[in-house]
Design a protein around this motif. Structure first.
Motif, PDB file in Angstrom:
ATOM      1  N   GLN A  89       0.828  -1.207   0.000  1.00 19.98           N
ATOM      2  CA  GLN A  89       0.000   0.000   0.000  1.00 19.98           C
ATOM      3  C   GLN A  89       0.864   1.259   0.000  1.00 19.98           C
ATOM      4  OE1 GLN A  89      -2.742  -0.355   3.290  1.00 19.98           O
ATOM      5  NE2 GLN A  89      -3.843  -2.078   2.375  1.00 19.98           N
ATOM      6  N   PHE A  90       1.944   1.236   0.773  1.00 21.80           N
ATOM      7  CA  PHE A  90       2.859   2.385   0.814  1.00 21.80           C
ATOM      8  C   PHE A  90       3.488   2.604  -0.563  1.00 21.80           C
ATOM      9  CE2 PHE A  90       6.988   4.349   1.316  1.00 21.80           C
ATOM     10  CZ  PHE A  90       6.756   5.370   2.232  1.00 21.80           C
ATOM     11  N   ALA A  91       3.950   1.522  -1.180  1.00 23.47           N
ATOM     12  CA  ALA A  91       4.581   1.633  -2.494  1.00 23.47           C
ATOM     13  C   ALA A  91       3.600   2.180  -3.528  1.00 23.47           C
ATOM     14  CB  ALA A  91       5.114   0.274  -2.939  1.00 23.47           C
TER      15      ALA A  91
ATOM     16  N   ILE B 211      -0.490  -9.661  -9.892  1.00 24.12           N
ATOM     17  CA  ILE B 211      -0.870  -9.250 -11.241  1.00 24.12           C
ATOM     18  C   ILE B 211      -0.947  -7.726 -11.363  1.00 24.12           C
ATOM     19  CG2 ILE B 211      -2.597  -9.423 -13.058  1.00 24.12           C
ATOM     20  CD1 ILE B 211      -1.203 -12.058 -12.463  1.00 24.12           C
ATOM     21  N   TRP B 212      -1.818  -7.110 -10.545  1.00 22.35           N
ATOM     22  CA  TRP B 212      -2.078  -5.680 -10.683  1.00 22.35           C
ATOM     23  C   TRP B 212      -0.828  -4.844 -10.417  1.00 22.35           C
ATOM     24  CZ3 TRP B 212      -5.428  -2.411 -12.731  1.00 22.35           C
ATOM     25  CH2 TRP B 212      -5.410  -1.073 -12.307  1.00 22.35           C
ATOM     26  N   LEU B 213      -0.187  -5.082  -9.285  1.00 23.92           N
ATOM     27  CA  LEU B 213       0.965  -4.243  -8.929  1.00 23.92           C
ATOM     28  C   LEU B 213       2.135  -4.382  -9.913  1.00 23.92           C
ATOM     29  CD1 LEU B 213       1.185  -4.330  -5.026  1.00 23.92           C
ATOM     30  CD2 LEU B 213       0.170  -2.610  -6.505  1.00 23.92           C
TER      31      LEU B 213
ATOM     32  N   TYR C 257       2.322  -5.784 -13.068  1.00 22.13           N
ATOM     33  CA  TYR C 257       2.094  -5.691 -14.506  1.00 22.13           C
ATOM     34  C   TYR C 257       1.242  -4.498 -14.920  1.00 22.13           C
ATOM     35  CZ  TYR C 257       4.087 -10.327 -14.335  1.00 22.13           C
ATOM     36  OH  TYR C 257       4.936 -11.383 -14.109  1.00 22.13           O
ATOM     37  N   VAL C 258       0.522  -3.902 -13.983  1.00 25.66           N
ATOM     38  CA  VAL C 258      -0.269  -2.714 -14.297  1.00 25.66           C
ATOM     39  C   VAL C 258       0.382  -1.469 -13.697  1.00 25.66           C
ATOM     40  CG1 VAL C 258      -2.520  -1.591 -14.100  1.00 25.66           C
ATOM     41  CG2 VAL C 258      -2.387  -4.072 -14.453  1.00 25.66           C
ATOM     42  N   ARG C 259       0.725  -1.534 -12.407  1.00 26.26           N
ATOM     43  CA  ARG C 259       1.328  -0.386 -11.742  1.00 26.26           C
ATOM     44  C   ARG C 259       2.853  -0.349 -11.874  1.00 26.26           C
ATOM     45  NH1 ARG C 259      -1.911   2.494  -8.262  1.00 26.26           N
ATOM     46  NH2 ARG C 259      -0.154   3.928  -8.399  1.00 26.26           N
ATOM     47  N   GLY C 260       3.449  -1.438 -12.310  1.00 26.71           N
ATOM     48  CA  GLY C 260       4.899  -1.462 -12.500  1.00 26.71           C
ATOM     49  C   GLY C 260       5.702  -1.529 -11.224  1.00 26.71           C
ATOM     50  N   ILE C 261       5.101  -2.043 -10.151  1.00 20.73           N
ATOM     51  CA  ILE C 261       5.794  -2.171  -8.866  1.00 20.73           C
ATOM     52  C   ILE C 261       6.367  -3.584  -8.757  1.00 20.73           C
ATOM     53  CG2 ILE C 261       5.537  -2.134  -6.355  1.00 20.73           C
ATOM     54  CD1 ILE C 261       3.276  -0.100  -6.758  1.00 20.73           C
ATOM     55  N   LYS C 262       7.677  -3.692  -8.674  1.00 25.23           N
ATOM     56  CA  LYS C 262       8.353  -4.979  -8.665  1.00 25.23           C
ATOM     57  C   LYS C 262       8.892  -5.309  -7.275  1.00 25.23           C
ATOM     58  CE  LYS C 262       8.041  -5.145 -13.215  1.00 25.23           C
ATOM     59  NZ  LYS C 262       7.131  -6.076 -13.919  1.00 25.23           N
ATOM     60  N   VAL C 263       8.774  -6.580  -6.890  1.00 25.22           N
ATOM     61  CA  VAL C 263       9.383  -7.083  -5.664  1.00 25.22           C
ATOM     62  C   VAL C 263      10.628  -7.864  -6.068  1.00 25.22           C
ATOM     63  CG1 VAL C 263       9.096  -8.540  -3.629  1.00 25.22           C
ATOM     64  CG2 VAL C 263       7.156  -7.201  -4.485  1.00 25.22           C
ATOM     65  N   LEU C 264      11.782  -7.436  -5.577  1.00 25.69           N
ATOM     66  CA  LEU C 264      13.062  -8.011  -5.992  1.00 25.69           C
ATOM     67  C   LEU C 264      13.783  -8.672  -4.822  1.00 25.69           C
ATOM     68  CD1 LEU C 264      14.256  -4.966  -8.130  1.00 25.69           C
ATOM     69  CD2 LEU C 264      13.063  -7.015  -8.941  1.00 25.69           C
ATOM     70  N   ARG C 265      14.607  -9.674  -5.149  1.00 29.34           N
ATOM     71  CA  ARG C 265      15.346 -10.426  -4.140  1.00 29.34           C
ATOM     72  C   ARG C 265      16.842 -10.382  -4.441  1.00 29.34           C
ATOM     73  NH1 ARG C 265      11.489 -15.862  -3.657  1.00 29.34           N
ATOM     74  NH2 ARG C 265       9.567 -14.746  -3.074  1.00 29.34           N
ATOM     75  N   PRO C 266      17.495  -9.291  -4.107  1.00 23.61           N
ATOM     76  CA  PRO C 266      18.922  -9.143  -4.452  1.00 23.61           C
ATOM     77  C   PRO C 266      19.829 -10.217  -3.866  1.00 23.61           C
ATOM     78  CG  PRO C 266      17.968  -7.036  -3.796  1.00 23.61           C
ATOM     79  CD  PRO C 266      16.963  -8.080  -3.458  1.00 23.61           C
ATOM     80  N   LEU C 267      19.492 -10.748  -2.688  1.00 21.35           N
ATOM     81  CA  LEU C 267      20.371 -11.732  -2.056  1.00 21.35           C
ATOM     82  C   LEU C 267      20.509 -12.996  -2.891  1.00 21.35           C
ATOM     83  CD1 LEU C 267      19.395 -11.508   1.744  1.00 21.35           C
ATOM     84  CD2 LEU C 267      21.229 -10.327   0.510  1.00 21.35           C
ATOM     85  N   ASN C 268      19.584 -13.236  -3.813  1.00 25.58           N
ATOM     86  CA  ASN C 268      19.682 -14.413  -4.670  1.00 25.58           C
ATOM     87  C   ASN C 268      20.767 -14.289  -5.722  1.00 25.58           C
ATOM     88  OD1 ASN C 268      17.703 -15.879  -3.414  1.00 25.58           O
ATOM     89  ND2 ASN C 268      16.092 -15.359  -4.886  1.00 25.58           N
TER      90      ASN C 268
END
Length: 379
Positions: free
Chosen positions: A164-166, A226-228, A230-241
């Motif tokens: 929600q913050f993002a 889906i929405w965040l 692919y529609v809003r362009g908000i990505k969750v990333l895992r740099p430690l991987n």
């Protein structure tokens, strides 16, 4: 509990307390085989990982140009999120906003660890406090529902609030400390059901809650999968991987550099999670999450099977102090100790006993694996 001794994997320490486990003719479980066959060959923390990490950083920095911060990192005070905050600032050159969700159960050690990292790195901290009356009511409802996964309200609030913050502040990138190095073996679904299933949360609250479910942050699988992105362009990333990440080395660095304090067990930064994972799950259901945690460290070469078996020979809770811990949890939730103890002996239920969206999750997992977006890991 069933007195029959479980069959234990000959390679790790997962056993038949996971009712869906499958062994090959060598006695090696499907958790291990999934790692060796599907995850390990496609997981790279060397040159390929470094290139992927470089591309990730460039994308984050470009999206955050001209802003006060270029990404947000959810921080609990645990080792994974703490090390990620350090690495993002010092190794990757990012400008993260440290995001913390206070659900009412922070241990003092966790609070201290967060402050030490934020101050030591010169970063800004944003803390969102969850409405305690609503959280308390929902957690009581989960106790009374009889399911194993009573930590769902807390975990759901963490991720929903961050999403929600993002969305509100148009942050394009959320970094999470989730990683394959220490979490490549996943908890069986019957042990820990999907925390983001808002349909199940609403159903359990409808049956056992006592006050309206207002001011509680709710997300849904379709919204954040889906929405965040692919529609809003908000990505969750895992740099430690994409970088070398060894738990013992990360812990020592954090201790030496920031005075960070370790916990007896993974996830123990929350007083509620400590009770849930060390006592509720093993004593009521026979599920010891240390088996999953140790199995991940075994297959990634960070722990021996013998070391894991030795630790598993003793309970994860202190028998001398568990009475005080039960009293603390009961008092905080405004339950009597007798009521909480009664929840320990009530009929055991599973996520199947309440409305859920399991089919959507399973379909999504199949699609993500087909497109190479998910390396595996049994759920």
């Amino acid at each position: 509990m069933n007195s029959v001794q479980p069959q234990v994997c000959t390679n790790c320490v997962m056993d038949t307390t996971d009712s869906a486990i499958v062994f090959d003719d060598r006695g090696v479980c499907d958790h291990c085989n999934t790692f060796y066959d599907k995850i390990q060959p496609n997981w790279d923390t060397g040159e390929k990982g470094a290139r992927e990490l470089e591309r990730m950083v460039e994308t984050i920095q470009a999206a955050g140009k001209g802003k006060d911060f270029d990404c947000i990192i959810g921080m609990s005070g645990g080792i994974d999120s703490s090390y990620l905050v350090y690495a993002a600032k010092e190794k990757l050159g990012l400008r993260p906003l440290v995001f913390h969700v206070d659900a009412g159960w922070n241990s003092q050690i966790a609070t201290n660890n967060i402050e030490r990292l934020v101050d030591g790195l010169g970063l800004d901290l944003f803390t969102e406090v969850i409405d305690w009356e609503v959280m308390k009511d929902l957690q009581r409802a989960f106790f009374r529902s009889g399911v194993p996964h009573i930590d769902t309200p807390q975990d759901h609030a963490f991720f929903a609030t961050m999403y929600q913050f993002a969305t509100k502040h148009r942050v394009r990138h959320i970094l999470t400390g989730a990683n394959l190095s220490t979490e490549c073996i996943r908890n069986p679904l019957e042990w820990m059901y999907y925390q983001s299933d808002s349909r199940q949360i609403r159903d359990i609250h409808r049956q056992f809650g006592e006050r309206p479910l207002k001011n509680f942050p709710l997300t849904s699988i379709l919204w954040h999968k889906i929405w965040l992105p692919y529609v809003r362009g908000i990505k969750v990333l895992r740099p430690l991987n994409h970088m070398p990440y060894i738990k013992s080395e990360a812990r020592q660095l954090l201790m030496d550099r920031f005075g960070w304090q370790p916990y007896p067990q993974k996830h123990f930064e929350s007083r509620f999670t400590r009770f849930y994972e060390s006592y509720w799950l093993p004593e009521r259901f026979g599920y010891d999450v240390r088996k999953v945690q140790f199995a991940s460290l075994i297959v990634t070469g960070q722990m021996t099977r013998e070391e894991a078996l030795e630790e598993l020979a003793t309970p994860s809770y202190d028998a001398k102090t568990i009475g005080h811990e039960i009293e603390f949890v009961a008092n905080k939730l405004e339950m009597t100790v007798d009521e909480l103890n009664a929840c320990m002996t009530m009929p055991r239920k599973t996520f199947h006993d309440y409305k859920n969206q399991q089919e959507i999750y399973m379909l999504g997992a199949r699609v993500m694996r087909a497109f190479g977006l998910e390396l595996g890991g049994k759920r």
